[in-house]
Design a protein around this motif. Structure first.
Motif, PDB file in Angstrom:
ATOM      1  N   UNK A 158       0.857  -1.187   0.000  1.00 51.06           N
ATOM      2  CA  UNK A 158       0.000   0.000   0.000  1.00 51.06           C
ATOM      3  C   UNK A 158       0.895   1.240   0.000  1.00 51.06           C
ATOM      4  N   UNK A 159       0.680   2.114  -0.956  1.00 53.42           N
ATOM      5  CA  UNK A 159       1.467   3.351  -1.039  1.00 53.42           C
ATOM      6  C   UNK A 159       2.971   3.081  -0.978  1.00 53.42           C
ATOM      7  N   UNK A 160       3.398   2.004  -1.617  1.00 54.58           N
ATOM      8  CA  UNK A 160       4.816   1.676  -1.671  1.00 54.58           C
ATOM      9  C   UNK A 160       5.368   1.012  -0.429  1.00 54.58           C
ATOM     10  N   UNK A 161       4.515   0.790   0.583  1.00 57.29           N
ATOM     11  CA  UNK A 161       4.949   0.146   1.822  1.00 57.29           C
ATOM     12  C   UNK A 161       4.407  -1.288   1.870  1.00 57.29           C
ATOM     13  N   UNK A 162       5.290  -2.233   2.156  1.00 62.86           N
ATOM     14  CA  UNK A 162       4.888  -3.637   2.239  1.00 62.86           C
ATOM     15  C   UNK A 162       4.263  -3.911   3.599  1.00 62.86           C
ATOM     16  N   UNK A 163       3.142  -4.618   3.593  1.00 58.25           N
ATOM     17  CA  UNK A 163       2.487  -5.058   4.828  1.00 58.25           C
ATOM     18  C   UNK A 163       2.596  -6.567   4.912  1.00 58.25           C
ATOM     19  N   UNK A 164       3.022  -7.041   6.056  1.00 58.18           N
ATOM     20  CA  UNK A 164       3.215  -8.475   6.256  1.00 58.18           C
ATOM     21  C   UNK A 164       2.295  -8.955   7.373  1.00 58.18           C
ATOM     22  N   UNK A 165       1.524  -9.972   7.080  1.00 57.83           N
ATOM     23  CA  UNK A 165       0.637 -10.554   8.082  1.00 57.83           C
ATOM     24  C   UNK A 165       0.625 -12.063   7.885  1.00 57.83           C
ATOM     25  N   UNK A 166      -0.274 -12.779   8.562  1.00 61.42           N
ATOM     26  CA  UNK A 166      -0.295 -14.231   8.447  1.00 61.42           C
ATOM     27  C   UNK A 166      -1.717 -14.757   8.549  1.00 61.42           C
ATOM     28  N   UNK A 167      -1.945 -15.865   7.877  1.00 58.00           N
ATOM     29  CA  UNK A 167      -3.249 -16.495   7.886  1.00 58.00           C
ATOM     30  C   UNK A 167      -3.422 -17.389   9.109  1.00 58.00           C
ATOM     31  N   UNK A 193      -9.723  -8.175  13.767  1.00 57.31           N
ATOM     32  CA  UNK A 193      -8.662  -7.206  13.456  1.00 57.31           C
ATOM     33  C   UNK A 193      -7.677  -7.814  12.460  1.00 57.31           C
ATOM     34  N   UNK A 194      -7.313  -9.070  12.651  1.00 52.18           N
ATOM     35  CA  UNK A 194      -6.387  -9.721  11.720  1.00 52.18           C
ATOM     36  C   UNK A 194      -7.009  -9.830  10.333  1.00 52.18           C
ATOM     37  N   UNK A 195      -8.298 -10.162  10.287  1.00 52.36           N
ATOM     38  CA  UNK A 195      -9.036 -10.252   9.015  1.00 52.36           C
ATOM     39  C   UNK A 195      -9.015  -8.898   8.296  1.00 52.36           C
ATOM     40  N   UNK A 196      -9.320  -7.833   9.022  1.00 57.07           N
ATOM     41  CA  UNK A 196      -9.384  -6.495   8.441  1.00 57.07           C
ATOM     42  C   UNK A 196      -8.023  -6.084   7.879  1.00 57.07           C
ATOM     43  N   UNK A 197      -6.959  -6.321   8.641  1.00 56.86           N
ATOM     44  CA  UNK A 197      -5.615  -5.922   8.205  1.00 56.86           C
ATOM     45  C   UNK A 197      -5.157  -6.766   7.016  1.00 56.86           C
ATOM     46  N   UNK A 198      -5.351  -8.063   7.078  1.00 59.19           N
ATOM     47  CA  UNK A 198      -4.846  -8.965   6.040  1.00 59.19           C
ATOM     48  C   UNK A 198      -5.562  -8.777   4.713  1.00 59.19           C
ATOM     49  N   UNK A 199      -6.870  -8.492   4.762  1.00 58.46           N
ATOM     50  CA  UNK A 199      -7.673  -8.436   3.546  1.00 58.46           C
ATOM     51  C   UNK A 199      -7.841  -7.037   2.962  1.00 58.46           C
ATOM     52  N   UNK A 200      -7.163  -6.040   3.534  1.00 57.62           N
ATOM     53  CA  UNK A 200      -7.282  -4.654   3.060  1.00 57.62           C
ATOM     54  C   UNK A 200      -8.741  -4.184   3.084  1.00 57.62           C
ATOM     55  N   UNK A 201      -9.468  -4.612   4.104  1.00 55.98           N
ATOM     56  CA  UNK A 201     -10.847  -4.190   4.318  1.00 55.98           C
ATOM     57  C   UNK A 201     -10.902  -2.670   4.451  1.00 55.98           C
TER      58      UNK A 201
END
Length: 406
Positions: free
Chosen positions: A117-126, A316-324
């Motif tokens: 997003x906006x050139x910044x990588x976001x890392x999360x986990x399923x 919260x994890x769902x929202x962050x991971x899925x770009x909600x």
């Protein structure tokens, strides 16, 4: 030469995660297709390792229907759906014999997910990984996010977001408001979801001109309302309709059980829920509703009152991971899928609570992890769920509120 780095944003739990290997209760090397990217496939074909070369040739084959280099080939599964390249201890022979640099992007990255997003990588986990599920769900403090840097050539597919320019301009404020609301523990988790539903309904109705400014005004209005007792009391008066919840979930469960369930752990949870609520079809809906109400009051409610943070962390994890809320065509569709996942998990837990005459954190982790493994990695099923909801007109805010309240 100075190493090139990139900025990343990640939940704190990502710094704690470490694969537990053969000690894991549900291997990630079974139950789904494992794709191999083109570069890794070519490395497999070029290896001179006397034992691995024939194994790789036999068990890693071209995926002729591949639409991208990321799914250039696939690993064969055995008769029980497990990777054919595991050893007797259920460990990966590729990593063991050739080293981690020979792992495909899929295997090297799992359970991590990358967005940009906006050139910044976001890392999360399923949460389909049991160890991740424990780290996420059982964190009583709640999920916190940190900024960090990592080598720019860190392995893994970075998923480019498909947001429009307008959506990107709205995204950060919407995400911050959503997560802040979900983590507001002064109100119940159900009320937090209903408030978000009310917010996104008004957001969807905003005029396109100066939408960003109007959105900020709307956020301020809802931030004030959350602290308004009269507003919360009015939400508490919204109707519940358990028969609607049971009817919808029966349809979804029936839809799911027409397809084979590859996860033994999820099959066990599903069976316990069905038995706990008598959903087999042998009793009247009035009896099912009574079972549901008894299970909720006697077994589910006492547990969740002390462990509501588990559901909060899932959301919260769902929202962050899925770009909600820009992971679907409309914010209404995005909110509907968030609520459907929440409601199905809640329904499973209520049925399992009745079956076991109580809940434990181990049971909750088992359910959420196996549900995620079964649902999150079946895009066809999720699409069918969306279509089913739309066909029945179940995607309105009123229906979503009923699902949450019940």
């Amino acid at each position: 030469m100075k190493e090139q780095t990139r900025e990343i944003i990640l939940p704190e739990y990502m710094n704690q995660f470490q694969c537990i290997g053969s000690a894991c209760e549900d291997t990630c090397c079974a139950g789904w297709k494992v794709m191999v990217d083109k570069d890794t496939f070519n490395k497999y074909r070029s290896t001179k390792h006397p034992e691995m070369k024939p194994l790789l040739k036999e068990n890693v084959t071209r995926n002729r229907s591949a639409g991208s280099n990321g799914a250039y080939a696939k690993i064969k599964m055995d008769e029980v759906g497990s990777c054919t390249l595991l050893d007797e201890d259920r460990l990966c022979t590729i990593q063991k014999e050739l080293g981690p640099e020979f792992l495909s992007n899929t295997c090297a990255m799992y359970p991590r997910k990358l967005n940009i997003i906006d050139g910044v990588v976001e890392k999360t986990a399923t949460l389909s990984c049991p160890e991740v599920a424990r780290l996420v769900l059982l964190n009583e403090r709640g999920i916190e996010f940190v900024q960090d840097v990592e080598p720019a050539d860190t392995k893994g597919f970075v998923k480019m977001n498909s947001m429009s320019k307008e959506q990107q301009g709205l995204f950060w404020d919407l995400r911050i408001f959503t997560i802040r609301t979900l983590q507001n523990r002064t109100i119940s988790i159900e009320n937090r979801l209903i408030i978000l539903g009310l917010f996104f309904k008004k957001f969807d109705e905003l005029d396109a001109s100066n939408k960003s400014e109007k959105m900020l005004t709307l956020i301020q209005e809802f931030d004030r309302n959350i602290n308004n007792k009269g507003f919360i009391d009015s939400i508490n008066q919204l109707p519940a309709n358990i028969s609607f919840q049971i009817s919808l979930c029966k349809s979804l469960i029936k839809y799911r059980t027409t397809s084979p369930i590859t996860s033994r752990r999820y099959a066990e949870c599903l069976d316990e829920m069905v038995k706990g609520l008598d959903l087999n079809g042998g009793v009247q809906d009035t009896e099912v509703i009574q079972h549901y109400q008894d299970a909720y009051e006697m077994y589910y409610k006492p547990f969740i009152e002390d462990h509501e943070y588990i559901l909060e962390n899932y959301l919260v994890n769902y929202v962050f991971m899925n770009l909600f809320p820009f992971d679907k065509k409309t914010v209404t569709d995005s909110f509907a899928m968030l609520v459907i996942n929440f409601s199905l998990i809640k329904l499973h837990l209520i049925g399992m609570a009745k079956y076991h005459e109580g809940l434990t954190t181990d049971l909750v982790v088992k359910l959420v992890q196996s549900y995620s493994k079964t649902i999150d990695h079946n895009t066809a099923y999720l699409k069918n769920v969306e279509n089913l909801m739309r066909e029945h007109g179940y995607t309105t805010l009123a229906h979503m509120v009923v699902l949450v309240r019940s």
